[in-house]
Write an enzyme that holds these catalytic residues in place. Structure first.
Site, PDB file in Angstrom:
ATOM      1  N   GLY A 506      -0.102  25.564  21.156  1.00 51.61           N
ATOM      2  CA  GLY A 506       1.192  24.942  21.381  1.00 51.61           C
ATOM      3  C   GLY A 506       1.300  23.669  20.558  1.00 51.61           C
ATOM      4  O   GLY A 506       0.617  23.509  19.545  1.00 51.61           O
ATOM      5  N   VAL A 508       1.512  19.310  19.983  1.00 49.98           N
ATOM      6  CA  VAL A 508       0.982  18.017  20.414  1.00 49.98           C
ATOM      7  C   VAL A 508       2.042  16.963  20.105  1.00 49.98           C
ATOM      8  O   VAL A 508       2.572  16.922  18.991  1.00 49.98           O
ATOM      9  CB  VAL A 508      -0.338  17.675  19.691  1.00 49.98           C
ATOM     10  CG1 VAL A 508      -0.861  16.322  20.165  1.00 49.98           C
ATOM     11  CG2 VAL A 508      -1.386  18.749  19.946  1.00 49.98           C
ATOM     12  N   ASP A 619     -15.865  25.813  18.191  1.00 46.88           N
ATOM     13  CA  ASP A 619     -14.724  25.799  17.276  1.00 46.88           C
ATOM     14  C   ASP A 619     -14.691  24.510  16.464  1.00 46.88           C
ATOM     15  O   ASP A 619     -13.635  23.896  16.297  1.00 46.88           O
ATOM     16  CB  ASP A 619     -13.420  25.979  18.050  1.00 46.88           C
ATOM     17  CG  ASP A 619     -12.268  26.446  17.159  1.00 46.88           C
ATOM     18  OD1 ASP A 619     -12.556  26.949  16.052  1.00 46.88           O
ATOM     19  OD2 ASP A 619     -11.108  26.307  17.555  1.00 46.88           O
TER      20      ASP A 619
END
Length: 808
Positions: A506, A508, A619
């Protein structure tokens, strides 16, 4: 005596006193021998606690000072030795290390010194009379401390020890209880300084991750806060240098201040906590006060303007649900509201959106809170002639009523509650008052109650959407849970003007809270690949991590389908924003790039080894390395991270980013700390070259950055890979970084160094091993159109493909 002196001389042949271990030839064996401090205050040796047969290395008060054995520090607390084969010595790496059985095995415990030690013969380990065990190196004119036990306390604070945080190194001084009297392993309780609001410091005892007890440290002459450190100094010998004392966190969670009584030959308690029901954190829930003097009555009472959230709970003498506003429909914003004083309190938890302003009078403090409709309460603080203002913008937690000491808290109430309290305190409702105003007030009150009932009925239809918030708040009570409307206002309804970036999860957004703090709000998209489980995982992990090279979580919001993280604001975005842009990369000179490499390395080392939870990030990549105002790096995005205890974990769901995945993870789903090491190696090579790993670097477009660097390395032309925008750099540092990067991306995970070794190699000038064949040299196999990051040889021999891959 002559024989004993001769033995001491032979054992401690380099550092000649009985309180030291010198060169690598000197050892302390588990044969009854001890190190004794100069004035015989403390001893270091092997011991078995209670009824246990396991052996540990520890420090205890000397029997000449304390007649019963009192252990104050344990080295191998989570790694006991089964027999008496233990040996403590300085090894060839310049570490103080504990071995068992033979010296060829890996150490049971070591100081894990990350800095370079050029000459181990100049090293010396000394037990000081303070109880501090110090590893130092002798220079020409002075000695340098490399490691000290005071930086790694167990369950005891001695005089001169700290409780707090070193901002520069990320080192935290915290106490952790033993598991039991027979087991010094890491127990359930932890004592630490909460560092979100350094201006109003607090110390907490946690049971797991739940707040168990809180102490306010403001104002405290022994509390220090500066740009380098924030800590409480245990300084009980200020007025009595002969005092033998200690602060201990018991395995039961009891926090004790103890002093030795030489006449009675036993430890005596000066104070301890938590003892009474009101001592426990949040005993009466939010917006309430706890009065320990109510011996025969219920100790909980709502603050002015509030009422019990659960009447049945309070009738059963259970106040954990706390209190809520009496009149939901009556505004407290510029509607005749005011403040009611609650006298002599332990001020509320300042981690709940509190703000301190200096040099402000009591009247100015009141007006400051009154102007901000989100302000719930204020306190005017006077100390040493200065008057400051402390305000709260969230639920008021953990308020204790004192008998004599304490400070006055002023709670914001609506105009009706203000009138009620004025009447109760001043005899406002008395005989002779006009009846009509009373009836009018009664009718108005009935109208308000009716309106509140309607609102409550409407709210019940939405209770199911708040279950996640209640669940998470119980799991992580140390977190601040932000109201959705607060974040909507902070981000201007998540406007594009405030958008900082976009990812698979999504957007920020930049936001400004009511207390004027700038934050970054990470909003989980409904179509996010991260998902609710990853969001909760990220909350659970970041909430427990504190390091200068990790992005700090300030709180979260869970409301219906909305999931948001509130993080510290990083004004310079991510590393890839600068690194892979032809214009912006010029801002990253070699000195800054080298600092970023070292900062990321320290952050990963903290995750793997030094944090309370051992974590694999899974990640790591350049756009998950954020840059603060000073361009210092901080690792972010823990949605894919995992806690680990063993050597390796297995998953059928491979998640991460192509170009940074290790081969064993991408192909077989096996991940370990060496998976993060591989990703870190990619980051190093990208920082040095200014190029992305998944680019093409040969005529056939088959070779990626790793392959290109490996080819140049074998041709002794590896400096050709250095970013052409760098006007100057140190070739030796660049070569070292490239070699470390290649060591990190070796195909076999067993060949890759641990992050502790990586940090050491980056900071030392010692020779490094030669790297072996790296993984993922080629972008594409000549015989298949499968994924371009799988090594050519894996297709040729195993005919493997990746399933259930979720790339981001």
């Amino acid at each position: 005596m002559l024989l004993k002196s001769l033995l001491l001389f032979l054992v401690f042949q380099v550092c000649t006193s009985r309180d030291t271990i010198g060169s690598s030839q000197v050892q302390l064996k588990d044969d009854g021998g001890v190190l004794e401090s100069k004035e015989s205050n403390f001893e270091l040796g092997f011991f078995s606690p209670g009824d246990s047969s396991y052996r540990y290395v520890g420090i205890w008060f000397s029997e000449s000072k304390v007649s019963e054995k009192t252990v104050v520090w344990v080295a191998n607390r989570n790694n006991p030795i089964n027999d008496t084969s233990g040996v403590l010595k300085i090894n060839r790496y310049g570490e103080l290390a504990l071995y068992a059985y033979n010296l060829e095995n890996d150490p049971i415990w070591s100081t894990n010194v990350s800095q370079s030690v050029q000459n181990t013969s100049t090293l010396c380990v000394q037990l000081l009379d303070t109880g501090n065990l110090v590893l130092s190196q002798e220079g020409e004119n002075e000695s340098f401390i490399i490691w000290q036990s005071f930086d790694y306390p167990t369950d005891t604070l001695l005089h001169g020890m700290k409780l707090g945080l070193n901002w520069k190194t990320g080192l935290e001084w915290a106490l952790t209880s033993w598991r039991s009297q027979d087991d010094p392993g890491t127990g359930d309780y932890t004592s630490r300084i909460y560092n979100q609001n350094a201006s109003t410091p607090q110390a907490f005892v946690y049971k797991g991750v739940t707040k168990y007890w809180r102490a306010d440290l403001w104002p405290c002459p022994d509390f220090v806060s500066n740009p380098d450190e924030m800590y409480y100094l245990n300084n009980f010998r200020t007025h009595n240098t002969d005092l033998i004392a200690r602060i201990k966190l018991q395995d039961s969670g009891l926090y004790q201040d103890l002093k030795w009584d030489g006449a009675d030959h036993k430890w005596k308690e000066v104070w301890s906590t938590p003892k009474y029901r009101c001592d426990w954190y949040g005993q009466c829930g939010a917006n309430s006060k706890c009065s320990p003097d109510n011996i025969n009555l219920f100790e909980c009472e709502c603050l002015p303007g509030y009422e019990p959230k659960s009447v049945d709970g309070w009738n059963q003498r259970d106040g954990l649900d706390g209190c809520v506003s009496k009149r939901v429909g009556v505004s407290k914003c510029r509607n005749g509201e005011g403040f009611v004083k609650v006298a002599r309190v332990k001020y509320p938890d300042t981690s709940k959106a509190a703000r301190l302003r200096t040099s402000m009078s009591a009247k100015e403090c009141e007006q400051e809170c009154l102007r901000n409709c989100s302000c719930k309460a204020y306190m005017s603080l006077a100390s040493e002639g200065l008057v400051d203002c402390l305000t709260w913008y969230d639920d008021l937690m953990d308020i204790l009523i004192y008998t004599e000491v304490g400070r006055d808290l002023h709670v914001r109430v609506d105009k009706i509650s203000l009138a009620e309290n004025a009447g109760n305190s001043q005899g406002f409702f008395r005989k002779g008052m006009v009846l009509i105003p009373m009836l009018s007030a009664l009718l108005a009150l009935m109208l308000i109650i009716t309106l509140a009932w309607l609102l409550q009925k409407k709210r019940k239809t939405k209770d199911f959407v708040e279950e996640d918030e209640l669940e998470e708040s119980k799991r992580h009570p140390e977190l601040q849970f932000f109201d959705l409307n607060t974040l909507i206002a902070a981000t201007d309804n998540f406007s594009d003007a405030n958008k900082l970036g976009q990812g698979g999860f999504g957007g920020v957004y930049k936001g400004e809270l009511p207390n004027e703090q700038t934050v970054a709000v990470k909003r989980l998209s409904r179509t996010s690949g991260q998902g609710i489980d990853e969001f909760k995982n990220e909350v659970a992990l970041i909430a427990r991590l504190q390091h200068r090279n990790l992005v700090k979580l300030l709180g979260c919001c869970i409301k219906g389908e909305e999931r948001m993280l509130v993080l510290e604001y990083m004004p310079n975005k991510s590393l890839d924003f600068f690194l892979f842009d032809n214009t912006r990369r010029s801002f990253l000179d070699w000195e800054k790039r080298f600092d970023i490499i070292n900062g990321v390395a320290r952050g990963v080392l903290y995750l793997h080894q030094d944090s309370r939870l051992r974590i694999i990030h899974r990640d790591l990549k350049t756009n998950n390395v954020l840059l603060d105002a000073e361009m210092d790096p901080k690792i972010s995005d823990f949605g894919m991270a995992r806690i680990f205890q063993g050597d390796q974990l297995q998953t059928n769901r491979v998640v991460g980013t192509y170009g940074y995945m290790s081969p064993e993870y991408a192909v077989f789903g096996r991940f370990s700390t060496k998976s993060d090491v591989f990703s870190f190696g990619i980051i190093i090579l990208e920082i040095v070259s200014g190029k992305r790993n998944n680019g093409s670097y040969d005529e056939n477009h088959s070779m990626n950055l790793i392959g290109h660097v490996w080819q140049l390395w074998n041709e002794d032309k590896v400096l050709e890979i250095v970013d052409s925008s760098l006007e100057s750099y140190r070739p030796d540092e660049v070569l070292r970084c490239i070699q470390v990067g290649l060591l990190c991306v070796q195909e076999d995970s067993k060949d890759r160094p641990a992050m502790s070794a990586v940090v050491f190699m980056l900071s030392s000038e010692a020779s490094l091993p030669s790297p072996k064949q790296p993984a993922f040299v080629f972008r594409r196999s000549s015989s298949t159109e499968a994924d371009p990051l799988i090594p050519k040889q894996l297709y040729a021999t195993n005919d493997l493909t990746i399933t259930n891959v979720e790339a981001r």
